[in-house]
Enzyme design. Structure first.
Site, PDB file in Angstrom:
ATOM      1  N   ALA A   1      -1.755   9.213 -28.259  1.00  0.00           N
ATOM      2  CA  ALA A   1      -2.600   9.107 -27.070  1.00  0.00           C
ATOM      3  C   ALA A   1      -3.588   7.970 -27.320  1.00  0.00           C
ATOM      4  O   ALA A   1      -3.881   7.627 -28.474  1.00  0.00           O
ATOM      5  CB  ALA A   1      -3.326  10.419 -26.845  1.00  0.00           C
TER       6      ALA A   1
ATOM      7  N   GLU B   1      -3.984  13.641 -35.916  1.00  0.00           N
ATOM      8  CA  GLU B   1      -5.189  14.021 -35.168  1.00  0.00           C
ATOM      9  C   GLU B   1      -6.332  14.545 -36.028  1.00  0.00           C
ATOM     10  O   GLU B   1      -7.492  14.233 -35.751  1.00  0.00           O
ATOM     11  CB  GLU B   1      -4.845  15.054 -34.079  1.00  0.00           C
ATOM     12  CG  GLU B   1      -4.075  14.481 -32.895  1.00  0.00           C
ATOM     13  CD  GLU B   1      -2.569  14.515 -33.086  1.00  0.00           C
ATOM     14  OE1 GLU B   1      -2.115  14.774 -34.225  1.00  0.00           O
ATOM     15  OE2 GLU B   1      -1.838  14.284 -32.108  1.00  0.00           O
TER      16      GLU B   1
HETATM   17  N1  CAA Z   1      -4.669   4.283 -29.173  1.00  0.00           N
HETATM   18  C1  CAA Z   1      -5.183   3.098 -28.785  1.00  0.00           C
HETATM   19  N2  CAA Z   1      -4.851   1.922 -29.373  1.00  0.00           N
HETATM   20  C2  CAA Z   1      -3.980   1.967 -30.389  1.00  0.00           C
HETATM   21  C3  CAA Z   1      -3.419   3.171 -30.841  1.00  0.00           C
HETATM   22  C4  CAA Z   1      -3.784   4.382 -30.181  1.00  0.00           C
HETATM   23  N3  CAA Z   1      -3.272   5.568 -30.535  1.00  0.00           N
HETATM   24  N4  CAA Z   1      -2.591   2.896 -31.888  1.00  0.00           N
HETATM   25  C5  CAA Z   1      -2.641   1.559 -32.059  1.00  0.00           C
HETATM   26  N5  CAA Z   1      -3.472   0.989 -31.163  1.00  0.00           N
HETATM   27  C6  CAA Z   1      -3.823  -0.435 -31.017  1.00  0.00           C
HETATM   28  C7  CAA Z   1      -4.783  -0.873 -32.103  1.00  0.00           C
HETATM   29  O1  CAA Z   1      -6.113  -0.542 -31.756  1.00  0.00           O
HETATM   30  C8  CAA Z   1      -4.537  -2.359 -32.106  1.00  0.00           C
HETATM   31  O2  CAA Z   1      -5.194  -2.941 -31.019  1.00  0.00           O
HETATM   32  P1  CAA Z   1      -5.973  -4.370 -31.214  1.00  0.00           P
HETATM   33  O3  CAA Z   1      -4.887  -5.324 -31.562  1.00  0.00           O
HETATM   34  O4  CAA Z   1      -6.563  -4.590 -29.864  1.00  0.00           O
HETATM   35  O5  CAA Z   1      -6.939  -4.164 -32.310  1.00  0.00           O
HETATM   36  C9  CAA Z   1      -3.034  -2.460 -31.827  1.00  0.00           C
HETATM   37  O6  CAA Z   1      -2.655  -1.218 -31.237  1.00  0.00           O
HETATM   38  C10 CAA Z   1      -2.206  -2.653 -33.084  1.00  0.00           C
HETATM   39  O7  CAA Z   1      -2.549  -1.636 -33.990  1.00  0.00           O
HETATM   40  P2  CAA Z   1      -2.973  -1.928 -35.519  1.00  0.00           P
HETATM   41  O8  CAA Z   1      -3.619  -3.261 -35.638  1.00  0.00           O
HETATM   42  O9  CAA Z   1      -3.763  -0.733 -35.988  1.00  0.00           O
HETATM   43  O10 CAA Z   1      -1.525  -1.994 -36.198  1.00  0.00           O
HETATM   44  P3  CAA Z   1      -1.155  -1.571 -37.700  1.00  0.00           P
HETATM   45  O11 CAA Z   1       0.252  -1.999 -37.906  1.00  0.00           O
HETATM   46  O12 CAA Z   1      -2.186  -2.042 -38.653  1.00  0.00           O
HETATM   47  O13 CAA Z   1      -1.229   0.032 -37.712  1.00  0.00           O
HETATM   48  C11 CAA Z   1      -0.789   2.237 -36.876  1.00  0.00           C
HETATM   49  C12 CAA Z   1      -0.325   0.763 -36.930  1.00  0.00           C
HETATM   50  C13 CAA Z   1      -0.642   2.878 -38.256  1.00  0.00           C
HETATM   51  C14 CAA Z   1       0.121   2.955 -35.882  1.00  0.00           C
HETATM   52  C15 CAA Z   1      -2.267   2.293 -36.414  1.00  0.00           C
HETATM   53  O14 CAA Z   1      -2.404   1.517 -35.231  1.00  0.00           O
HETATM   54  C16 CAA Z   1      -2.753   3.660 -36.101  1.00  0.00           C
HETATM   55  O15 CAA Z   1      -3.070   4.407 -37.027  1.00  0.00           O
HETATM   56  N6  CAA Z   1      -2.841   4.025 -34.796  1.00  0.00           N
HETATM   57  C17 CAA Z   1      -3.377   5.290 -34.383  1.00  0.00           C
HETATM   58  C18 CAA Z   1      -2.391   6.413 -34.617  1.00  0.00           C
HETATM   59  C19 CAA Z   1      -3.000   7.746 -34.221  1.00  0.00           C
HETATM   60  O16 CAA Z   1      -3.956   8.202 -34.794  1.00  0.00           O
HETATM   61  N7  CAA Z   1      -2.389   8.405 -33.217  1.00  0.00           N
HETATM   62  C20 CAA Z   1      -2.836   9.680 -32.745  1.00  0.00           C
HETATM   63  C21 CAA Z   1      -3.759   9.513 -31.590  1.00  0.00           C
HETATM   64  S1  CAA Z   1      -4.519  11.027 -31.140  1.00  0.00           S
HETATM   65  C22 CAA Z   1      -3.384  11.836 -30.194  1.00  0.00           C
HETATM   66  O17 CAA Z   1      -2.269  11.394 -29.989  1.00  0.00           O
HETATM   67  C23 CAA Z   1      -3.877  13.141 -29.643  1.00  0.00           C
HETATM   68  C24 CAA Z   1      -2.904  13.909 -28.852  1.00  0.00           C
HETATM   69  O18 CAA Z   1      -2.041  14.597 -29.347  1.00  0.00           O
HETATM   70  C25 CAA Z   1      -3.060  13.946 -27.413  1.00  0.00           C
END
Ligand code: CAA
Length: 259
Positions: free
Chosen positions: A65, A133
């Protein structure tokens, strides 16, 4: 219909729906969820679509999300946001037609949960799964606490959710989270092969089987068996049953018409 955050391609009786928000690794914000819900309706109504393949553009399936959108929500707004994801994924799960997730990259949080709402998960060897999460100070919100334990068992689901750890495709295969793992360049070909194999069968039978399985895993065995008896009976009111059995007896391939 055209979408801002989705790509929809139709190949014969298979439709490929791809989340297309690459700049945020296909993270699900409200807009993407609304579009997804519309696309599910569109595909449900499309008589020529028998099977759906769901994937993501670029190096991610869905990275969860949208954390930016969630960061400023209050408790009631968060419940409303969760409902949007829960309702959309439930609609996907209950869609009559089978949905195959072709998990091409990150399937984290809401992305892992989206794959769990599909009927079958195939993964690229580069795919990563997890429910990160608790690392953000929240619980899963799109049914990860419900569907993950039902699929892989309570102990493994609790470990994944409590630790927020990410696992690779081979580990996902070992614990039964995915059905198969393929090299990245072979994933879509294999997903389409599977989709076409399903599409070649009697579609009403496939849909009744999906309904019976979905119903059965959520109820007791006797109720589930009654559901099976009813859909089995319904099959005998279809032209597909007559054609399928006639073709067998005449030693020729069946020509199903989804009737
Ligand atoms: N929400 C918003 N933006 C996100 C995102 C997310 N879940 N995941 C990645 N992005 C964005 C990053 O902010 C980044 O944007 P910018 O270029 O503008 O900075 C872009 O995507 C690329 O991401 P990274 O630079 O972080 O790429 P990476 O290769 O270094 O890492 C990753 C990849 C490990 C997937 C990392 O992006 C990450 O950890 N993302 C979050 C994953 C996460 O925690 N997901 C769970 C969300 S909570 C949820 O889903 C709750 C639910 O059940 C409803």
């Amino acid at each position: 219909m055209t979408y801002k955050n989705l790509l929809l391609k139709k190949e014969g009786n298979v439709s490929i729906l791809s989340i297309n928000r690459e700049k945020a690794l296909n993270a699900l914000n409200s807009e993407v969820l609304d579009e997804l819900s519309c696309a599910i309706d569109e595909l449900s109504e499309d008589k020529n679509t028998y099977v759906v393949v769901l994937t993501g553009e670029g190096r991610s399936f869905v990275a969860g999300a949208d954390i930016g959108e969630m960061s400023s929500l209050n408790a009631e707004e968060a419940r409303t946001f969760a409902k949007k994801g829960l309702d959309t994924f439930r609609k996907l799960e209950l869609m009559e037609k089978p949905v195959i997730a072709a998990v091409n990259g990150f399937a984290l949080g809401g992305g892992c949960e989206l794959s769990l709402a599909c009927d079958i998960r195939l993964a690229s060897s580069k795919a990563k799964f997890g429910q990160p999460e608790t690392g953000l100070g929240i619980t899963p919100g799109f049914a990860g606490t419900q569907r993950l334990p039902r699929l892989v068992g309570t102990g493994l689901a609790k470990e994944l959710i409590y630790t927020a750890k990410t696992i690779g495709a081979d580990e996902a295969l070992r614990i039964g989270l995915v059905n198969a793992v393929y090299e990245p360049e072979a994933l879509m070909e294999e997903a389409l092969k599977l989709a076409n194999e399903i599409a070649s069968k009697g579609q009403l039978a496939v849909r009744y089987a999906k309904a019976a399985i979905n119903h059965g895993v959520e109820t007791d065995l006797d109720t589930g068996m009654e559901v099976e008896r009813n859909v089995f009976g319904l099959c005998f009111a279809t032209e597909d049953q007559k054609e399928g059995m006639k073709a067998f007896l005449e030693k020729r391939p069946a020509e199903f018409k989804c009737k």
